[in-house]
Design a protein around this motif. Structure first.
Motif, PDB file in Angstrom:
ATOM      1  N   LYS A  10       0.675  -1.191  -0.154  1.00 37.50           N
ATOM      2  CA  LYS A  10       0.019   0.157  -0.140  1.00 37.50           C
ATOM      3  C   LYS A  10       0.879   1.282   0.068  1.00 37.50           C
ATOM      4  O   LYS A  10       0.706   2.200  -0.482  1.00 37.50           O
ATOM      5  N   SER A  11       2.048   1.446   0.590  1.00 38.37           N
ATOM      6  CA  SER A  11       2.908   2.471   0.881  1.00 38.37           C
ATOM      7  C   SER A  11       3.990   2.427   0.179  1.00 38.37           C
ATOM      8  O   SER A  11       5.044   3.098   0.337  1.00 38.37           O
ATOM      9  N   GLU A  29       3.325   3.818  -5.097  1.00 45.03           N
ATOM     10  CA  GLU A  29       3.229   4.967  -4.193  1.00 45.03           C
ATOM     11  C   GLU A  29       4.457   4.700  -3.515  1.00 45.03           C
ATOM     12  O   GLU A  29       4.942   3.485  -3.068  1.00 45.03           O
ATOM     13  N   TYR A  31       5.448   5.918   0.473  1.00 47.33           N
ATOM     14  CA  TYR A  31       5.523   6.473   1.855  1.00 47.33           C
ATOM     15  C   TYR A  31       5.743   5.458   2.900  1.00 47.33           C
ATOM     16  O   TYR A  31       4.939   5.439   3.864  1.00 47.33           O
ATOM     17  N   PRO A  32       6.691   4.702   2.718  1.00 46.27           N
ATOM     18  CA  PRO A  32       6.984   3.691   3.635  1.00 46.27           C
ATOM     19  C   PRO A  32       7.318   4.401   5.264  1.00 46.27           C
ATOM     20  O   PRO A  32       7.795   5.562   5.068  1.00 46.27           O
TER      21      PRO A  32
ATOM     22  N   GLN B  28       1.818   2.888  11.031  1.00 43.30           N
ATOM     23  CA  GLN B  28       1.953   3.175   9.522  1.00 43.30           C
ATOM     24  C   GLN B  28       0.790   2.424   9.171  1.00 43.30           C
ATOM     25  O   GLN B  28      -0.102   3.141   8.139  1.00 43.30           O
ATOM     26  N   GLU B  32      -1.947   4.412   6.474  1.00 39.53           N
ATOM     27  CA  GLU B  32      -2.730   3.567   5.235  1.00 39.53           C
ATOM     28  C   GLU B  32      -4.035   3.576   4.904  1.00 39.53           C
ATOM     29  O   GLU B  32      -4.562   4.021   3.963  1.00 39.53           O
ATOM     30  N   ARG B  39      -8.751   9.465   0.632  1.00 38.37           N
ATOM     31  CA  ARG B  39      -8.679   9.571  -0.818  1.00 38.37           C
ATOM     32  C   ARG B  39     -10.000   9.354  -1.501  1.00 38.37           C
ATOM     33  O   ARG B  39     -10.480  10.096  -2.242  1.00 38.37           O
ATOM     34  N   VAL B  60      -0.023  12.710   5.319  1.00 35.29           N
ATOM     35  CA  VAL B  60       1.124  11.587   5.570  1.00 35.29           C
ATOM     36  C   VAL B  60       2.229  12.247   6.249  1.00 35.29           C
ATOM     37  O   VAL B  60       2.684  11.563   7.134  1.00 35.29           O
ATOM     38  N   GLN B  64       3.175  10.911   9.753  1.00 34.50           N
ATOM     39  CA  GLN B  64       4.540  10.230  10.075  1.00 34.50           C
ATOM     40  C   GLN B  64       5.159  10.974  11.065  1.00 34.50           C
ATOM     41  O   GLN B  64       6.076  10.385  11.686  1.00 34.50           O
ATOM     42  N   GLU B  81      11.121   0.217  13.022  1.00 36.88           N
ATOM     43  CA  GLU B  81       9.983   0.133  12.355  1.00 36.88           C
ATOM     44  C   GLU B  81       8.945  -0.468  13.043  1.00 36.88           C
ATOM     45  O   GLU B  81       8.983  -1.266  14.182  1.00 36.88           O
TER      46      GLU B  81
END
Lengths: 127, 183
Positions: A10-11, A29, A31-32, B28, B32, B39, B60, B64, B81
């Motif tokens: 997705k990102s 796309e 934006y990780p 994250q 998403e 959107r 975003v 983030q 992460e």
């Protein structure tokens, strides 16, 4: 060098490094959560590929519908690698693909081509 | 008996033109998910693609920032992460313009670093922002950092008016940071 494929999420984009087809492709796309970590191995492979490749024309196709600011830093680093490859005598062309209504992506590409004036950028409309 | 009047809250949000409101742990996955829905909503309402791209982009960057810098964290500090941190997100519309507003706790030290950056940005025109963005992108070499330090400049470039921000002291350790970008 073997070809490398990274599937899209997705990102994060689909990535292909195809030495036989002389093609590097980044599509989707970007934006990780951690762009530097995500792209680190990809950039290393691209550098390795440029070092090992013969001088035939290489196409770098960037087809991103959205990328965040830390991915923009990664793209900057990628174009720096291309710049080095070009000054080493490699023939590299960058196809910057954008949706005709997507001004943000188009303008970001223009800025990169301004900044890396020695690189060949083609602007390609793709809907 | 439910103590919290949800209907009143709902009506209040509607009256204030708030489209989306979220408070709690942000990861994250949340970015998403909410981003995708945001959107879709804009697409259904035939929002011009450039506007919806800018709203999504600012969303975003702000979210983030929370995941990377909020002082309210659920996960151990050395994580690179899979981070989860606490924050508030509001997306709304006022006077025909979308806005994205985020809030989260930060340390006093962080507020001292980002306040001058935001103050300088608020006095810049778009060309100066573009210059700064380019310089910063060229210079930043912190490959271990999750962000590239470009987020605020990117938001300011995409916003239609100067970015609004506020630092509200919480206690001796923390400040509540709020940032609002109008598109």
């Amino acid at each position: 060098m073997e070809s490398i494929t990274v599937e899209a999420t997705k990102s994060s984009p689909f990535i292909l490094i195809d030495p036989a087809g002389h093609l590097i492709q980044i599509k989707g796309e970007s934006y990780p959560e951690n762009a530097a970590k995500f792209y680190g191995p990809v950039l290393s492979s691209i550098n390795e590929y440029f070092k090992s490749s013969e001088s035939s024309e290489v196409t770098v196709e960037i087809h991103l519908s959205y990328f965040n600011s830390s991915s923009s830093k990664v793209l900057f680093n990628l174009f720096e690698s291309v710049d080095i490859a070009v000054s080493d005598g490699k023939d590299v062309v960058i196809n910057w693909c954008y949706h005709p209504e997507n001004e943000t992506v188009f303008e970001a590409g223009e800025e990169f081509s301004d900044e890396f004036s020695s690189l060949r950028f083609n602007f390609v409309e793709r809907s | 008996m439910i103590q919290f009047n949800v209907h009143e809250f709902y009506v209040d949000l509607n009256q204030k033109g708030i489209i989306f409101c979220f408070s709690g742990p942000i990861s994250q996955n949340v970015i998403e998910g909410i981003g995708g829905t945001l959107r879709q909503k804009m697409e259904i309402e035939d929002t011009d693609l450039n506007t919806s791209q800018k709203v999504f982009s600012i969303f975003v960057e702000q979210m983030q920032n929370i995941v990377n810098y909020s002082a309210d964290r659920l996960m151990p500090e050395d994580l690179r992460e899979g981070e989860i941190r606490i924050g508030v997100l509001i997306v709304g519309k006022e006077d025909g313009h979308f806005y994205v507003l985020c809030g989260n706790k930060i340390s006093h030290q962080t507020s001292e670093t980002i306040r001058p950056q935001l103050e300088i940005l608020s006095k810049m025109d778009k060309d100066q922002m573009k210059q700064l963005y380019r310089e910063r992108r060229k210079m930043s070499v912190h490959t271990d950092e999750k962000g590239a330090g470009l987020g605020f400049i990117d938001m300011a470039r995409k916003a239609t008016s100067p970015i609004e921000f506020d630092f509200c002291p919480v206690d001796s350790r923390f400040v509540f940071f709020t940032i609002k970008a109008i598109i």
